[in-house]
Design an enzyme around this catalytic site. Structure first.
Site, short mmCIF file in Angstrom:
data_model
loop_
_atom_site.label_atom_id
_atom_site.label_comp_id
_atom_site.label_asym_id
_atom_site.label_seq_id
_atom_site.Cartn_x
_atom_site.Cartn_y
_atom_site.Cartn_z
N GLU A 12 0.59 -1.26 -0.07
CA GLU A 12 0.01 0.10 -0.10
C GLU A 12 0.76 1.22 -0.05
OE1 GLU A 12 -3.95 -1.69 1.94
OE2 GLU A 12 -2.38 -1.19 3.30
N ASP A 196 -11.80 -6.81 -3.09
CA ASP A 196 -12.52 -8.22 -3.00
C ASP A 196 -13.88 -8.05 -2.55
OD1 ASP A 196 -10.58 -8.18 -0.29
OD2 ASP A 196 -12.54 -8.51 0.06
N1 SAH Z 1 -2.34 -11.03 2.57
C1 SAH Z 1 -2.26 -10.87 3.82
C2 SAH Z 1 -3.35 -10.75 4.87
C3 SAH Z 1 -4.35 -9.46 4.40
S1 SAH Z 1 -5.63 -8.89 5.69
C4 SAH Z 1 -1.27 -11.88 4.59
O1 SAH Z 1 -1.52 -13.08 4.13
O2 SAH Z 1 -0.42 -11.67 5.15
C5 SAH Z 1 -6.37 -7.82 4.60
C6 SAH Z 1 -5.74 -6.38 4.51
O3 SAH Z 1 -6.57 -5.79 3.55
C7 SAH Z 1 -6.19 -5.50 5.66
O4 SAH Z 1 -5.10 -4.78 5.77
C8 SAH Z 1 -7.37 -4.98 5.62
O5 SAH Z 1 -7.46 -3.60 6.20
C9 SAH Z 1 -7.60 -4.90 4.03
N2 SAH Z 1 -8.77 -5.82 3.45
C10 SAH Z 1 -9.07 -6.06 2.23
N3 SAH Z 1 -10.31 -6.78 2.00
C11 SAH Z 1 -10.53 -7.31 3.24
C12 SAH Z 1 -11.73 -8.27 3.73
N4 SAH Z 1 -12.57 -8.85 3.09
N5 SAH Z 1 -11.69 -8.05 5.11
C13 SAH Z 1 -10.92 -7.27 6.06
N6 SAH Z 1 -9.82 -6.53 5.56
C14 SAH Z 1 -9.69 -6.46 4.15
#
Ligand code: SAH
Length: 230
Positions: A12, A196
């Site tokens: 980001e 998503d």
């Molecule tokens: N891919 C990462 C985890 C991502 S968590 C890993 O495996 O380490 C999701 C991140 O994107 C968070 O920072 C949140 O703010 C945002 N986000 C995007 N879609 C989301 C969803 N469906 N639910 C919660 N947060 C979401």
């Protein structure tokens, strides 16, 4: 003026650092903070790591330790509103913590005594965001963002959050950053690009679109910075 630009994940803030190229890296409180001068204005950039606790720490640090007096957040989110598609941008009008629950005492979801269910974003920054959107010829939705320490990949939970908070999108950092900025009287702006739909396919969609959506959001936030500094 000193502007904080925050994300939660490396992806980001990478597009922002790429644009700046020249910056100083400072290690503080188990995190890296990037300081730069951009068009004569000081910027502090950081990704907090995921979730409410880390984002609280980073927002507080950027204000109290680095002296930032405005905060812009750029990142990705899951869509609740069916009008938000992958890559679309949403400006938070107000934010709430969907996982804050002391309803056993008769309080509403998202509320604790001496707190508030919703924290409102800075009106001037929202107005500027709308101007930037129209200059860029982009449709940017405004709406409520719900935050919690959960990656929501479940239609039932998503719909509950949508119904309970009238939220249009959900993520994991916005409301905690809002609480910090509100308490410290620092104007803030939270922008998210959809990665998503917070449904059963959310993790796949997130992995596929994180980078492109993060770039969408970062480019918009840098246009905001351009307008703030001019
Ligand atoms: N891919 C990462 C985890 C991502 S968590 C890993 O495996 O380490 C999701 C991140 O994107 C968070 O920072 C949140 O703010 C945002 N986000 C995007 N879609 C989301 C969803 N469906 N639910 C919660 N947060 C979401």
């Amino acid at each position: 003026m000193k502007i904080a630009i925050m994300g939660a994940m490396p992806e980001e803030v990478a597009p922002i650092l790429e644009k700046l190229q020249d910056y100083k890296t400072t290690q503080y409180a188990n995190n890296k903070y990037y300081e730069a001068t951009y068009k004569g204005v000081e910027l502090v950039i950081a990704y907090s790591k995921i979730g409410k606790v880390f984002s609280t720490l980073t927002a507080t640090t950027m204000i109290q330790h680095f002296g930032c007096d405005k905060l812009l957040f750029s990142g990705v989110a899951g869509a609740i509103s069916p009008t938000l598609k992958v890559g679309d941008l949403i400006i938070a009008t107000k934010l709430s913590q969907h996982d804050l629950d002391i309803t056993a005492f008769g309080h509403p979801f998202g509320y604790v005594p001496e707190g508030a269910v919703f924290i409102e974003s800075d009106k001037d920054l929202i107005a500027l965001g709308k101007e930037v959107a129209s200059e860029m010829g982009k449709t940017v939705q405004e709406g409520i963002i719900a935050t919690g320490d959960q990656f929501v990949a479940n239609e039932e939970r998503k719909n509950w959050i949508g119904d309970t908070f009238k939220a249009d999108a959900l993520e994991m950092e916005g409301a905690s950053v809002a609480v910090v900025c509100d308490a410290l009287d620092v104007p803030f702006f939270i922008l998210r690009a959809i990665s998503d739909a917070a449904d059963m396919d959310a993790s796949f969609s997130f992995d596929e679109f994180l980078e492109t959506s993060a770039v969408e959001s970062a480019e918009f936030v840098m246009k905001m910075v351009d307008r703030i500094v001019e």
